[in-house]
Design a protein around this motif. Structure first.
Motif, PDB file in Angstrom:
ATOM      1  N   MET A 141       1.256   3.717   2.859  1.00 35.53           N
ATOM      2  CA  MET A 141       2.047   3.418   4.050  1.00 35.53           C
ATOM      3  C   MET A 141       3.382   4.156   4.043  1.00 35.53           C
ATOM      4  O   MET A 141       3.988   4.361   5.092  1.00 35.53           O
ATOM      5  CB  MET A 141       2.262   1.907   4.185  1.00 35.53           C
ATOM      6  CG  MET A 141       0.991   1.129   4.496  1.00 35.53           C
ATOM      7  SD  MET A 141       0.060   1.756   5.909  1.00 35.53           S
ATOM      8  CE  MET A 141       1.154   1.324   7.234  1.00 35.53           C
ATOM      9  N   LEU A 142       3.853   4.563   2.854  1.00 36.65           N
ATOM     10  CA  LEU A 142       5.064   5.397   2.794  1.00 36.65           C
ATOM     11  C   LEU A 142       4.822   6.713   3.522  1.00 36.65           C
ATOM     12  O   LEU A 142       5.704   7.247   4.190  1.00 36.65           O
ATOM     13  CB  LEU A 142       5.430   5.685   1.338  1.00 36.65           C
ATOM     14  CG  LEU A 142       6.019   4.539   0.516  1.00 36.65           C
ATOM     15  CD1 LEU A 142       6.047   4.927  -0.946  1.00 36.65           C
ATOM     16  CD2 LEU A 142       7.406   4.190   1.000  1.00 36.65           C
ATOM     17  N   PHE A 143       3.602   7.236   3.359  1.00 36.95           N
ATOM     18  CA  PHE A 143       3.268   8.506   3.999  1.00 36.95           C
ATOM     19  C   PHE A 143       3.035   8.312   5.494  1.00 36.95           C
ATOM     20  O   PHE A 143       3.314   9.191   6.285  1.00 36.95           O
ATOM     21  CB  PHE A 143       2.045   9.127   3.319  1.00 36.95           C
ATOM     22  CG  PHE A 143       2.315   9.556   1.911  1.00 36.95           C
ATOM     23  CD1 PHE A 143       2.711  10.849   1.635  1.00 36.95           C
ATOM     24  CD2 PHE A 143       2.213   8.657   0.859  1.00 36.95           C
ATOM     25  CE1 PHE A 143       2.972  11.249   0.337  1.00 36.95           C
ATOM     26  CE2 PHE A 143       2.479   9.037  -0.438  1.00 36.95           C
ATOM     27  CZ  PHE A 143       2.857  10.344  -0.704  1.00 36.95           C
TER      28      PHE A 143
ATOM     29  N   ASN B 135       0.846  -1.194   0.000  1.00 36.63           N
ATOM     30  CA  ASN B 135       0.000   0.000   0.000  1.00 36.63           C
ATOM     31  C   ASN B 135       0.887   1.251   0.000  1.00 36.63           C
ATOM     32  O   ASN B 135       1.568   1.531   0.981  1.00 36.63           O
ATOM     33  CB  ASN B 135      -0.882  -0.044   1.257  1.00 36.63           C
ATOM     34  CG  ASN B 135      -1.850   1.113   1.336  1.00 36.63           C
ATOM     35  OD1 ASN B 135      -1.649   2.141   0.691  1.00 36.63           O
ATOM     36  ND2 ASN B 135      -2.891   0.949   2.126  1.00 36.63           N
ATOM     37  N   PRO B 136       0.897   2.017  -1.101  1.00 36.27           N
ATOM     38  CA  PRO B 136       1.814   3.164  -1.173  1.00 36.27           C
ATOM     39  C   PRO B 136       1.516   4.218  -0.108  1.00 36.27           C
ATOM     40  O   PRO B 136       2.397   5.001   0.243  1.00 36.27           O
ATOM     41  CB  PRO B 136       1.594   3.729  -2.571  1.00 36.27           C
ATOM     42  CG  PRO B 136       0.765   2.737  -3.295  1.00 36.27           C
ATOM     43  CD  PRO B 136       0.063   1.893  -2.298  1.00 36.27           C
TER      44      PRO B 136
END
Lengths: 273, 106
Positions: A69-71, A66-67
């Motif tokens: 989650m980078l944030f 889930n991209p």
């Protein structure tokens, strides 16, 4: 020699009408007959997640894919970074565990205030009042990252807007905006998301507009975005003039939508196509 | 500050095929888009991604401007020995990020 035909046609017509009347009556009766008294009907509300393809659902569920989650990770770093003239960081006042259940409550009216604020507003209020730091710009990476980090702590909880009586007027205002026809296409939110939810628009399923997963990583944006950005997207889509990002109508609409999704599972941070 | 998410097993049997996944925060600006003032935003992409296992290269990839922001890379490797798997991204504007994970191979 047409005469004998007529009674036959009449008979067929009457028979069909009779069949229709009986099936109509049955259809009316059936739901009551099948559902036992007092039993809960299944919730007709659907999260946008359920309307996505299987691959995207898995991407949202997998924290390593889930991209957004980078944030969340970035937000975690910002959480303990001092800001402003007080030199305090978020963790100077709050523990991460305290943040559980926060995101599912907003928008809310803060203590000592009279206007409702959403989660981003809450974060910025903390910055300007408690950290003496400048407010973060709307839709800026740091603000969204902090919001995603706070939102992540509430994943899996039911959406629980506060019972503040002052919010009733705000929700009413939001509901009126939801039904207001706007823009060159003269559409309201309700026309798509209530009347035609589940149908397709440009090959994509129209969701029921429950804000269960914000902030979302939208693949089209290639970035994290807030519910405001999504609402602006819809406003532009119906060719209405989008309100400025700090405008009050967004918060009213958010308050109405969160109340409409009361009790649904909070899934932030989500992934959307 | 670079933000990276790695998904790799902590342990594997010798000879086992394992999947390694890496996600990195990066704008991947194509160099073809005009900004709000009409001038082209300079290209800023990751150019190369290399994975090494105890210093030995096991996977590498050249990136292009058509690859999305925050690129996700997934690949397979055969578990050979215990040690560290290192992921390195390098690109425009001196961009460089590195992350490594330990793996136990029995």
């Amino acid at each position: 020699m047409r005469l004998p035909d007529r009674p036959a046609r009449w008979a067929v017509g009457a028979l069909l009408a009779g069949v229709f009347a009986v099936s109509f009556a049955l259809a009316q009766l059936l739901p009551h007959a099948v559902t036992p008294a007092g039993a809960q009907a299944p919730d007709p509300r659907r999260s946008g997640t359920q309307d996505m393809g299987e691959a995207l659902q898995r991407m949202q569920a997998d924290d390593a894919a889930n991209p957004a989650m980078l944030f969340v990770q970035l937000g975690e770093q910002l959480w303990s970074r001092p800001a402003g003239t007080t030199g305090k960081a978020c963790d100077g006042c709050h523990t991460v565990a305290d943040m559980k259940g926060v995101a599912v409550r907003y928008p809310a009216i803060p203590r000592g205030g009279d206007a409702p604020i959403d989660l981003e507003g809450r974060i910025n209020r903390c910055r300007t009042e408690h950290q003496q730091a400048p407010a973060l710009a709307p839709e800026s990476r740091d603000l969204l990252a902090l919001e995603a980090f706070v939102a992540r702590q509430s994943r899996g909880l039911p959406i629980a807007p506060p019972d503040d009586p002052r919010l009733a007027a705000v929700r009413e205002e939001g509901a009126a905006l939801y039904r207001l026809r706007q823009g060159q296409l003269n559409l309201s939110c309700a026309i798509c998301h209530d009347d035609n939810a589940g149908q397709k628009l440009a090959g994509v399923v129209i969701p029921q507009a429950h804000p269960t997963a914000y902030p979302i990583y939208r693949l089209e944006w290639q970035a994290l975005g807030s519910l405001k950005r999504r609402l602006r997207n819809c406003l532009v889509g119906i060719r209405a003039e989008a309100w400025p990002l700090d405008a009050a109508p967004y918060v009213a609409l958010e308050a109405y939508l969160m109340d409409r999704a009361r009790g649904m599972r909070y899934e932030a941070p989500g992934v959307r196509p | 500050m670079t933000n990276v998410l790695i998904n790799a097993p902590k342990a594997a049997r010798k000879g086992e095929v394992i999947e390694l996944k890496a996600l990195i925060l990066h704008p991947m600006e194509t160099g073809f888009r005009p900004g709000t003032n009409g001038t082209i935003i300079p290209r800023n992409i990751i150019e190369r991604f290399v994975a090494t296992w105890n210093g030995v290269e096991i996977f590498s990839m050249a990136f292009s401007p058509a690859i999305s922001a925050n690129p996700f890379v997934s690949f397979f490797a055969v578990a050979s020995e215990s040690g560290r798997i290192t992921f390195r991204w390098t690109g425009d504007e001196g961009f460089s990020a590195e992350e490594s994970v330990a793996i136990e191979v029995a």
